[in-house]
Design an enzyme around this catalytic site. Structure first.
Site, PDB file in Angstrom:
ATOM      1  N   GLU A  41      40.871  33.582  34.809  1.00  0.00           N
ATOM      2  CA  GLU A  41      42.227  33.114  34.554  1.00  0.00           C
ATOM      3  C   GLU A  41      42.200  31.627  34.195  1.00  0.00           C
ATOM      4  O   GLU A  41      41.238  30.907  34.498  1.00  0.00           O
ATOM      5  CB  GLU A  41      43.093  33.348  35.814  1.00  0.00           C
ATOM      6  N   HIS A  81      44.785  42.462  35.533  1.00  0.00           N
ATOM      7  CA  HIS A  81      44.645  42.993  36.898  1.00  0.00           C
ATOM      8  C   HIS A  81      45.990  43.448  37.460  1.00  0.00           C
ATOM      9  O   HIS A  81      47.051  42.980  37.036  1.00  0.00           O
ATOM     10  CB  HIS A  81      44.027  41.943  37.819  1.00  0.00           C
ATOM     11  N   ARG A 112      40.193  40.002  41.937  1.00  0.00           N
ATOM     12  CA  ARG A 112      41.323  40.855  41.586  1.00  0.00           C
ATOM     13  C   ARG A 112      41.094  41.589  40.267  1.00  0.00           C
ATOM     14  O   ARG A 112      41.517  42.745  40.111  1.00  0.00           O
ATOM     15  CB  ARG A 112      42.625  40.043  41.548  1.00  0.00           C
TER      16      ARG A 112
END
Length: 209
Positions: free
Chosen positions: A88, A10, A61
């Protein structure tokens, strides 16, 4: 047959800018992050790439980066699959903390271990090994068969979920992966062989105009 796999972290997030541990928290992109995503999409279009399918995480994101890239490519209509498997790494108790403050609290060496070791998790969070154990099965079961069947696939995700994939694709060890940084908004383009190994790899120059 083309076997195209593009990985993109991102664009810069608000917490990247503030030097905070982010993990599964969900800050938005900065203006720079939006532009990074747009530049990535324009570059991919200029290189002649098109996609049949996109994957992204459950975090905003990455989803916005994916959407911005596809918008720049004129491909907003393609199927996009969102999955927690590509999230993540979970930084646990470190999430939301400033990295410099964390170093003052726990010491530079301990924080470095949490960030860069392969199998030492932060308190309440995931190690990179844990992240690999989450990301890799999804890649093998869901993404790789599509690529090997000739689908051109974009994966827009995060620094550590992508490090898990790059470690496998590039044949890195648990030691060498510790030094790998994946820049925000920079696509990594892989062309795979029929046996799922890498035939060629290119990427966007971060300093491109």
């Amino acid at each position: 047959m083309e076997r195209l796999l593009v990985l993109a972290r991102h664009g810069q997030s608000e917490w990247n800018l503030k030097n905070l541990f982010t993990g599964w928290r969900d800050p938005g992109l900065t203006e720079k992050g939006v532009e990074e995503a747009r530049i990535a999409g324009r570059w991919l279009k200029e290189q002649g790439y098109e996609f049949d399918l996109a994957y992204t995480s459950n975090l905003g994101r990455a989803q916005r980066t994916c959407a911005l890239m596809l918008e720049e490519m004129g491909q907003t209509g393609i199927e996009t699959i969102r999955t927690e498997a590509l999230n993540e790494r979970d930084y646990g108790d470190l999430s939301g903390l400033n990295k410099d403050d964390a170093r003052q609290r726990w010491g530079n060496e301990q924080v470095r271990l949490w960030r860069r070791s392969y199998d030492v998790p932060p308190p309440g969070g995931e190690s990179l090994k844990d992240t690999v154990a989450r990301v890799l099965p999804f890649y093998i079961q869901a993404i790789l068969p599509k690529v090997l069947a000739g689908k051109r696939v974009l994966v827009a995700a995060h620094g550590n979920s992508l490090r898990a994939l790059v470690m496998v694709l590039d044949g890195m060890t648990t030691q060498t992966i510790a030094g790998l940084e994946i820049a925000t908004g920079v696509p990594l383009v892989y062309h795979l062989k029929a046996d799922a190994t890498v035939e060629a790899k290119t990427s966007l120059d971060k300093d491109i105009d």
